[in-house]
Scaffold this motif. Structure first.
Motif, PDB file in Angstrom:
ATOM      1  N   ASP A  30       0.843  -1.198   0.000  1.00 61.29           N
ATOM      2  CA  ASP A  30       0.000   0.000   0.000  1.00 61.29           C
ATOM      3  C   ASP A  30       0.882   1.252   0.000  1.00 61.29           C
ATOM      4  O   ASP A  30       0.662   2.193  -0.767  1.00 61.29           O
ATOM      5  CB  ASP A  30      -0.910  -0.024   1.222  1.00 61.29           C
ATOM      6  CG  ASP A  30      -1.847   1.154   1.295  1.00 61.29           C
ATOM      7  OD1 ASP A  30      -1.391   2.250   1.702  1.00 61.29           O
ATOM      8  OD2 ASP A  30      -3.033   0.990   0.965  1.00 61.29           O
ATOM      9  N   PHE A  31       1.888   1.260   0.870  1.00 65.23           N
ATOM     10  CA  PHE A  31       2.827   2.377   0.948  1.00 65.23           C
ATOM     11  C   PHE A  31       3.534   2.578  -0.394  1.00 65.23           C
ATOM     12  O   PHE A  31       3.666   3.710  -0.875  1.00 65.23           O
ATOM     13  CB  PHE A  31       3.850   2.140   2.063  1.00 65.23           C
ATOM     14  CG  PHE A  31       4.906   3.200   2.136  1.00 65.23           C
ATOM     15  CD1 PHE A  31       4.660   4.383   2.813  1.00 65.23           C
ATOM     16  CD2 PHE A  31       6.132   3.021   1.515  1.00 65.23           C
ATOM     17  CE1 PHE A  31       5.636   5.381   2.875  1.00 65.23           C
ATOM     18  CE2 PHE A  31       7.114   4.006   1.571  1.00 65.23           C
ATOM     19  CZ  PHE A  31       6.860   5.191   2.249  1.00 65.23           C
ATOM     20  N   ALA A  32       3.976   1.485  -1.000  1.00 63.49           N
ATOM     21  CA  ALA A  32       4.664   1.574  -2.296  1.00 63.49           C
ATOM     22  C   ALA A  32       3.741   2.163  -3.363  1.00 63.49           C
ATOM     23  O   ALA A  32       4.162   3.006  -4.164  1.00 63.49           O
ATOM     24  CB  ALA A  32       5.173   0.194  -2.720  1.00 63.49           C
ATOM     25  N   CYS A  33       2.480   1.755  -3.371  1.00 58.98           N
ATOM     26  CA  CYS A  33       1.514   2.317  -4.326  1.00 58.98           C
ATOM     27  C   CYS A  33       1.362   3.822  -4.128  1.00 58.98           C
ATOM     28  O   CYS A  33       1.339   4.591  -5.100  1.00 58.98           O
ATOM     29  CB  CYS A  33       0.143   1.650  -4.168  1.00 58.98           C
ATOM     30  SG  CYS A  33       0.046  -0.044  -4.777  1.00 58.98           S
ATOM     31  N   CYS A  62      -5.189   1.468  -8.416  1.00 58.90           N
ATOM     32  CA  CYS A  62      -5.933   2.440  -9.240  1.00 58.90           C
ATOM     33  C   CYS A  62      -5.491   3.857  -8.933  1.00 58.90           C
ATOM     34  O   CYS A  62      -5.280   4.670  -9.846  1.00 58.90           O
ATOM     35  CB  CYS A  62      -7.439   2.320  -8.992  1.00 58.90           C
ATOM     36  SG  CYS A  62      -8.214   0.911  -9.775  1.00 58.90           S
ATOM     37  N   PHE A  63      -5.337   4.164  -7.655  1.00 62.47           N
ATOM     38  CA  PHE A  63      -4.903   5.483  -7.207  1.00 62.47           C
ATOM     39  C   PHE A  63      -3.567   5.850  -7.862  1.00 62.47           C
ATOM     40  O   PHE A  63      -3.394   6.954  -8.364  1.00 62.47           O
ATOM     41  CB  PHE A  63      -4.792   5.479  -5.678  1.00 62.47           C
ATOM     42  CG  PHE A  63      -4.241   6.729  -5.072  1.00 62.47           C
ATOM     43  CD1 PHE A  63      -5.035   7.855  -4.948  1.00 62.47           C
ATOM     44  CD2 PHE A  63      -2.938   6.778  -4.597  1.00 62.47           C
ATOM     45  CE1 PHE A  63      -4.535   9.019  -4.367  1.00 62.47           C
ATOM     46  CE2 PHE A  63      -2.428   7.931  -4.017  1.00 62.47           C
ATOM     47  CZ  PHE A  63      -3.227   9.056  -3.906  1.00 62.47           C
ATOM     48  N   ALA A  64      -2.639   4.913  -7.858  1.00 63.94           N
ATOM     49  CA  ALA A  64      -1.325   5.173  -8.458  1.00 63.94           C
ATOM     50  C   ALA A  64      -1.427   5.290  -9.980  1.00 63.94           C
ATOM     51  O   ALA A  64      -0.886   6.223 -10.574  1.00 63.94           O
ATOM     52  CB  ALA A  64      -0.344   4.067  -8.070  1.00 63.94           C
ATOM     53  N   ALA A  95     -11.022   5.478 -11.923  1.00 63.33           N
ATOM     54  CA  ALA A  95      -9.675   5.955 -12.252  1.00 63.33           C
ATOM     55  C   ALA A  95      -9.625   6.518 -13.674  1.00 63.33           C
ATOM     56  O   ALA A  95      -8.996   7.548 -13.919  1.00 63.33           O
ATOM     57  CB  ALA A  95      -8.654   4.827 -12.088  1.00 63.33           C
ATOM     58  N   LEU A  96     -10.293   5.855 -14.611  1.00 62.29           N
ATOM     59  CA  LEU A  96     -10.334   6.362 -15.987  1.00 62.29           C
ATOM     60  C   LEU A  96     -11.059   7.703 -16.050  1.00 62.29           C
ATOM     61  O   LEU A  96     -10.655   8.606 -16.787  1.00 62.29           O
ATOM     62  CB  LEU A  96     -10.987   5.344 -16.916  1.00 62.29           C
ATOM     63  CG  LEU A  96     -10.148   4.105 -17.206  1.00 62.29           C
ATOM     64  CD1 LEU A  96     -11.000   3.006 -17.821  1.00 62.29           C
ATOM     65  CD2 LEU A  96      -8.964   4.453 -18.101  1.00 62.29           C
ATOM     66  N   GLY A  97     -12.122   7.850 -15.266  1.00 61.16           N
ATOM     67  CA  GLY A  97     -12.821   9.122 -15.205  1.00 61.16           C
ATOM     68  C   GLY A  97     -11.950  10.212 -14.611  1.00 61.16           C
ATOM     69  O   GLY A  97     -11.905  11.339 -15.118  1.00 61.16           O
ATOM     70  N   ASN A  98     -11.223   9.886 -13.557  1.00 58.17           N
ATOM     71  CA  ASN A  98     -10.337  10.865 -12.925  1.00 58.17           C
ATOM     72  C   ASN A  98      -9.203  11.278 -13.862  1.00 58.17           C
ATOM     73  O   ASN A  98      -8.727  12.411 -13.792  1.00 58.17           O
ATOM     74  CB  ASN A  98      -9.777  10.318 -11.614  1.00 58.17           C
ATOM     75  CG  ASN A  98     -10.837  10.215 -10.546  1.00 58.17           C
ATOM     76  OD1 ASN A  98     -11.897  10.838 -10.630  1.00 58.17           O
ATOM     77  ND2 ASN A  98     -10.575   9.412  -9.526  1.00 58.17           N
TER      78      ASN A  98
END
Length: 175
Positions: A30-33, A62-64, A95-98
């Motif tokens: 999670d931290f790496a992402c 997705c965030f990354a 994510a695609l929308g963002n």
């Protein structure tokens, strides 16, 4: 390390190693992402794409990916649309929308009639964020045929498209 360019360049491969390490804890991954969302490039996309199907790490992947300014990240998200289901698919759609991915509009339009209501709603919101004539046309057409529960989401997405168009006409940046 931001002040030390050589050290900064060594971070991405080390973070990717954490993602690929089978004994790394979910917290470490999670931290790496989170760090790759800041400094990731096309080099980290394959490792992040592998996490899209992971129940614990899909959202962070997705965030990354939505923040990596390389087309490889967008391509990975679009490819994942076909293989993922449920919440993970909805996360990729978001994510695609963002990213405001114009290339994903056709994929998202097809999902407006998906059997999973969460996927339909996510596609509608993403299309609203992306905007443009094709997204607006698809959303407008979908409103007429949608169940009452989904009409509000579709109408809100139509309004997002219209607001974005107005900002473009006035030379304002997209939100």
């Amino acid at each position: 390390s931001q002040q030390d360019a050589p050290a900064y360049k060594t971070l991405e491969p080390r973070l990717v190693e954490v993602l690929l390490n089978p004994v790394a804890t979910p917290a470490a991954q999670d931290f790496a992402c989170r760090r790759l969302a800041i400094l990731g490039s096309a080099a980290s996309v394959p490792a992040l794409a592998k996490l899209l199907s992971d129940a614990q790490l899909s959202n962070m992947a997705c965030f990354a990916l939505e923040r990596i300014p390389d087309s490889a990240a967008e391509d990975a998200l679009r490819q994942a649309l076909e293989s993922l289901r449920g919440e993970r698919r909805a996360g990729v759609i978001q994510a695609l929308g963002n990213r405001r991915s114009q290339d994903a509009v056709a994929d998202l339009v097809r999902l407006l009639t998906h059997e999973d209501p969460a996927v339909c709603r996510a596609a509608a919101v993403a299309l609203g964020k992306i905007g443009g004539p094709a997204a607006a046309e698809a959303l407008t057409a979908a409103v007429a045929n949608a169940p009452r529960v989904d009409r509000e989401t579709l109408a809100d997405s139509c309004l997002m498209c219209a607001e974005q168009r107005m900002r473009e006409r006035h030379g304002e940046p997209s939100v």
